[in-house]
Design a protein around this motif. Structure first.
Motif, PDB file in Angstrom:
ATOM      1  N   LEU A  10       0.831  -1.205   0.000  1.00 36.18           N
ATOM      2  CA  LEU A  10       0.000   0.000   0.000  1.00 36.18           C
ATOM      3  C   LEU A  10       0.865   1.254   0.000  1.00 36.18           C
ATOM      4  O   LEU A  10       0.548   2.243  -0.672  1.00 36.18           O
ATOM      5  N   GLY A  11       1.963   1.217   0.746  1.00 40.90           N
ATOM      6  CA  GLY A  11       2.875   2.364   0.767  1.00 40.90           C
ATOM      7  C   GLY A  11       3.501   2.600  -0.594  1.00 40.90           C
ATOM      8  O   GLY A  11       3.664   3.745  -1.027  1.00 40.90           O
ATOM      9  N   GLY A  12       3.840   1.520  -1.288  1.00 42.73           N
ATOM     10  CA  GLY A  12       4.395   1.649  -2.631  1.00 42.73           C
ATOM     11  C   GLY A  12       3.397   2.259  -3.602  1.00 42.73           C
ATOM     12  O   GLY A  12       3.743   3.131  -4.406  1.00 42.73           O
ATOM     13  N   ALA A  13       2.135   1.806  -3.512  1.00 46.79           N
ATOM     14  CA  ALA A  13       1.091   2.376  -4.377  1.00 46.79           C
ATOM     15  C   ALA A  13       0.898   3.856  -4.067  1.00 46.79           C
ATOM     16  O   ALA A  13       0.763   4.681  -4.988  1.00 46.79           O
ATOM     17  N   LEU A  40       4.027  10.388  -6.672  1.00 45.56           N
ATOM     18  CA  LEU A  40       4.994  10.772  -7.697  1.00 45.56           C
ATOM     19  C   LEU A  40       4.280  11.353  -8.919  1.00 45.56           C
ATOM     20  O   LEU A  40       4.687  12.384  -9.470  1.00 45.56           O
ATOM     21  N   PHE A  41       3.193  10.702  -9.342  1.00 43.88           N
ATOM     22  CA  PHE A  41       2.424  11.234 -10.465  1.00 43.88           C
ATOM     23  C   PHE A  41       1.841  12.607 -10.122  1.00 43.88           C
ATOM     24  O   PHE A  41       1.829  13.516 -10.954  1.00 43.88           O
TER      25      PHE A  41
END
Length: 122
Positions: A40-43, A49-50
């Motif tokens: 979830l943290g990566g998502a 970032l986007f």
């Protein structure tokens, strides 16, 4: 007396095995939660970032109203590189202050084993 020592040895071994099994189960449960949280943290990081990219594009577009597009992009890129350099320097400073943990832990485990062996032979 010999029978009591034999029981003590067997019960100690069983206790250690049971504690190890319990620790393994607790570790597996913790690892599952950590893996899900990391996913979830990566998502969240990718989406952020986007979003940051969109903000940068908006900044370039805003500067392009008064400057040529190439100059606006160059100015925004320069600001980003300066901020990245400062963040990198602060990160290096923090990493340099990290103390090694494993050697201390290994020493305390060795001390514990020594104490148990001494108490067992005494």
């Amino acid at each position: 007396m010999g029978e009591l020592l034999g029981r003590l040895s067997a019960q100690t071994s069983r206790l250690v095995r049971d504690e190890i099994r319990l620790a393994q189960r607790e570790f597996q449960d913790s690892a599952k939660h950590a893996a899900f949280g990391a996913g979830l943290g990566g998502a969240a990081g990718v989406l952020a970032l986007f979003g940051f990219g969109a903000v940068i594009a908006a900044g370039i577009a805003a500067l392009a109203l008064v400057l040529p597009v190439w100059a606006a992009a160059l100015i925004v890129a320069a600001v980003l590189f300066v901020v990245a350099g400062i963040a990198g320097a602060l990160a290096k400073k923090q990493v340099d202050e990290v103390a090694p943990v494993a050697p201390r832990t290994a020493e305390t485990v060795k001390d514990d084993v020594r104490e148990v062996n001494d108490a067992r032979h005494a």
